[in-house]
Design a protein around this motif. Structure first.
Motif, PDB file in Angstrom:
ATOM      1  N   ARG A   1       0.953 -11.206  -3.936  1.00 58.00           N
ATOM      2  CA  ARG A   1       0.429  -9.839  -4.100  1.00 58.00           C
ATOM      3  C   ARG A   1       1.364  -9.023  -4.977  1.00 58.00           C
ATOM      4  O   ARG A   1       2.581  -8.988  -4.768  1.00 58.00           O
ATOM      5  CB  ARG A   1       0.247  -9.178  -2.736  1.00 58.00           C
ATOM      6  N   GLU A   2       0.814  -8.350  -5.969  1.00 56.40           N
ATOM      7  CA  GLU A   2       1.614  -7.623  -6.957  1.00 56.40           C
ATOM      8  C   GLU A   2       1.966  -6.205  -6.526  1.00 56.40           C
ATOM      9  O   GLU A   2       2.990  -5.656  -6.957  1.00 56.40           O
ATOM     10  CB  GLU A   2       0.857  -7.574  -8.291  1.00 56.40           C
ATOM     11  N   ASN A   3       1.130  -5.571  -5.740  1.00 51.58           N
ATOM     12  CA  ASN A   3       1.359  -4.186  -5.330  1.00 51.58           C
ATOM     13  C   ASN A   3       1.065  -4.036  -3.842  1.00 51.58           C
ATOM     14  O   ASN A   3       0.172  -4.697  -3.306  1.00 51.58           O
ATOM     15  CB  ASN A   3       0.454  -3.226  -6.115  1.00 51.58           C
ATOM     16  N   ALA A   4       1.819  -3.176  -3.192  1.00 51.37           N
ATOM     17  CA  ALA A   4       1.616  -2.919  -1.771  1.00 51.37           C
ATOM     18  C   ALA A   4       1.936  -1.467  -1.482  1.00 51.37           C
ATOM     19  O   ALA A   4       2.740  -0.831  -2.169  1.00 51.37           O
ATOM     20  CB  ALA A   4       2.497  -3.837  -0.928  1.00 51.37           C
ATOM     21  N   VAL A   5       1.299  -0.938  -0.451  1.00 50.98           N
ATOM     22  CA  VAL A   5       1.543   0.427   0.001  1.00 50.98           C
ATOM     23  C   VAL A   5       2.358   0.364   1.282  1.00 50.98           C
ATOM     24  O   VAL A   5       2.055  -0.416   2.186  1.00 50.98           O
ATOM     25  CB  VAL A   5       0.214   1.163   0.264  1.00 50.98           C
ATOM     26  N   THR A   6       3.419   1.171   1.366  1.00 45.22           N
ATOM     27  CA  THR A   6       4.231   1.259   2.573  1.00 45.22           C
ATOM     28  C   THR A   6       4.350   2.711   2.998  1.00 45.22           C
ATOM     29  O   THR A   6       4.017   3.635   2.236  1.00 45.22           O
ATOM     30  CB  THR A   6       5.650   0.683   2.349  1.00 45.22           C
TER      31      THR A   6
ATOM     32  N   GLY B   1      -4.830   0.973  -5.544  1.00 41.58           N
ATOM     33  CA  GLY B   1      -5.210   1.307  -6.916  1.00 41.58           C
ATOM     34  C   GLY B   1      -4.248   2.295  -7.542  1.00 41.58           C
ATOM     35  O   GLY B   1      -3.869   2.158  -8.717  1.00 41.58           O
ATOM     36  N   PHE B   2      -3.803   3.302  -6.775  1.00 42.68           N
ATOM     37  CA  PHE B   2      -2.823   4.246  -7.296  1.00 42.68           C
ATOM     38  C   PHE B   2      -1.514   3.537  -7.628  1.00 42.68           C
ATOM     39  O   PHE B   2      -0.897   3.799  -8.670  1.00 42.68           O
ATOM     40  CB  PHE B   2      -2.546   5.355  -6.267  1.00 42.68           C
ATOM     41  N   LYS B   3      -1.097   2.643  -6.740  1.00 39.90           N
ATOM     42  CA  LYS B   3       0.143   1.911  -6.997  1.00 39.90           C
ATOM     43  C   LYS B   3      -0.007   1.014  -8.230  1.00 39.90           C
ATOM     44  O   LYS B   3       0.895   0.937  -9.066  1.00 39.90           O
ATOM     45  CB  LYS B   3       0.514   1.074  -5.774  1.00 39.90           C
TER      46      LYS B   3
END
Length: 331
Positions: free
Chosen positions: A23-28, A308-310
Motif C-alpha cells: 500500500r502506497e498511502n495510509a491515513v493515521t 485520496g487526499f493523501k
C-alpha cells in the motif's frame, strides 16, 4: 509484444496481507486536525442542523469534548469562535477575552499537549459577515472589502490568539499580504516561534454552506469573490502559494479539498512545505446525508476520500470526520 503472461499485476493484490505490504498511502491519527466551534452561554451543546454530529460548545461544556478528542489520540484541533456580539470591525476577534482566546486558555489547562490551531479571520466577528474592513463609496453605491486596513486587524487577532496560547495561527481571510503582516506582528510581539498555517489557496466555493450555519458568518451583502479564488483557476493557486512562502508561511492549505485534488497535487509537486487539505463542511454533510438514507457505506466512502487526499499529496487533513476516522482505524 505484450508482456502478458510474464507480468501479472494482480499478483500483488491476491491477499489482504499482500495489499497491506504494498500500500502506497495510509491515513493515521497523526494526519488529522479536528475543527471545534465554541460559543458563549451556559450548558450549550447544540448540534448544527446541517452538520450532524458537529456541535456548538459553550465553555462550560467544552472540556468533555476535549477529553474525548485527547482519549482518541487526536493531536490538534482547529478552533472557531462564534461570538455573542459583532460589530463592523470584528473587534471581538482580537479582544484578549474573546471567545477563541478564552477557549484557548481553558484547553491549555485541560490538555496542554493538544495543539491548538486558531482560525484567524474576521467574518464570524463582523456584523456584515465579510473577512475585512468595509469601505462604502456613497457616490457609486458600492461597498468593498479594503485590503490593507484589514491586515492591521487580522494581525491584532493573530497576536491575541498567540498570547492566549494558540500553537499555530491559521489565517483564512485571503487578503493580499496577510502572511507577511501576521508574521511581522507575531515576531514583533515575541512569538517568532509560532508557525503560520496559511489558507493559501481558498476558493470562493459553494461547498461552504453548512459552515456558514455553524460559524454564523454568511455575508450580509454581496459575496467573497473579490478576495477568495475563482474555482475555475489552477495556475493562480501557484501564485498564491508562492506569495505565502515568500512571506513566511510554514504550512500551505487547499480549501476545499475534494473538488481540488488537482490543485493539491500541483502544490505537492512544486513546494516542500507541509500541505494541508481542508475537507470542508458540505463534503462532510453530503456524505452524512447519503449515509442516513442508506445510499452509501459511510465508513468506506470517508476512508477512501481521506486516502485520496493523501494520494494527491496532503500531509495533514482538517476534517469533521476526524473522531469517526480514528474509531474506524482502531476497530
Amino acid at each position: 509484444m505484450s508482456s502478458f503472461p510474464i507480468i501479472r499485476n494482480r499478483r500483488l493484490r491476491s491477499s489482504a496481507a499482500l495489499r497491506n505490504l504494498v500500500r502506497e498511502n495510509a491515513v493515521t491519527v497523526n494526519d488529522l486536525i479536528y475543527p471545534i466551534f465554541v460559543t458563549h452561554g451556559t450548558n450549550v451543546k447544540d448540534e448544527i442542523s446541517s452538520m450532524p454530529g458537529v456541535y456548538h460548545f459553550s465553555l462550560d461544556r467544552l472540556e468533555e469534548e476535549i477529553r474525548e478528542i485527547v482519549a482518541l489520540g487526536i493531536q490538534a484541533v482547529l478552533l472557531f469562535g462564534v461570538p455573542h456580539d459583532k460589530d463592523a470591525h470584528g473587534s471581538s476577534a482580537y479582544d484578549p477575552n474573546g471567545i477563541v482566546q478564552q477557549a484557548t486558555r481553558l484547553i491549555k489547562t485541560w490538555a496542554p499537549q493538544l495543539l491548538i490551531v486558531a482560525d484567524t479571520c474576521l467574518c464570524q466577528f463582523t456584523d456584515h459577515g465579510h473577512c475585512g474592513v468595509i469601505h462604502v463609496d456613497e457616490a457609486k453605491g458600492k461597498a468593498d472589502v479594503k485590503n490593507d486596513p484589514s491586515l492591521e486587524l487580522l494581525t491584532r487577532a493573530a497576536v491575541s490568539q498567540a498570547e492566549a496560547g494558540a500553537d499555530i495561527i491559521a489565517p483564512s481571510n485571503m487578503m493580499d499580504g496577510f502572511v507577511h503582516a501576521i508574521r511581522q506582528g507575531l515576531d514583533a510581539a515575541g512569538y517568532e516561534d509560532v508557525p503560520i498555517m496559511s489558507y493559501s489557496v481558498k476558493y470562493a466555493s459553494s461547498f461552504y454552506g453548512p459552515f456558514r450555519d455553524a460559524a454564523h458568518s454568511t455575508p450580509q451583502f454581496g459575496d467573497r469573490k473579490t478576495y477568495q479564488m475563482d474555482p475555475a483557476n489552477a495556475r493562480e493557486a501557484l501564485r498564491e502559494a508562492e506569495s505565502d512562502i515568500a512571506e513566511g508561511a510554514d504550512f500551505l492549505m487547499v480549501k476545499p479539498a475534494l473538488a481540488y485534488m488537482d490543485v493539491l497535487r500541483m502544490l505537492r509537486d512544486r513546494y516542500q512545505l507541509p500541505l494541508v487539505a481542508y475537507n470542508v463542511s458540505a463534503e462532510y454533510s453530503m456524505v452524512k446525508a447519503a449515509a442516513a438514507q442508506g445510499w452509501i457505506d459511510e465508513r468506506a466512502v470517508v476512508l477512501e476520500t481521506m486516502v485520496g487526499f493523501k494520494r494527491a499529496g496532503a500531509d495533514l487533513i482538517i476534517t469533521y470526520f476526524a473522531k469517526d476516522i480514528v474509531r474506524w482505524l482502531q476497530a
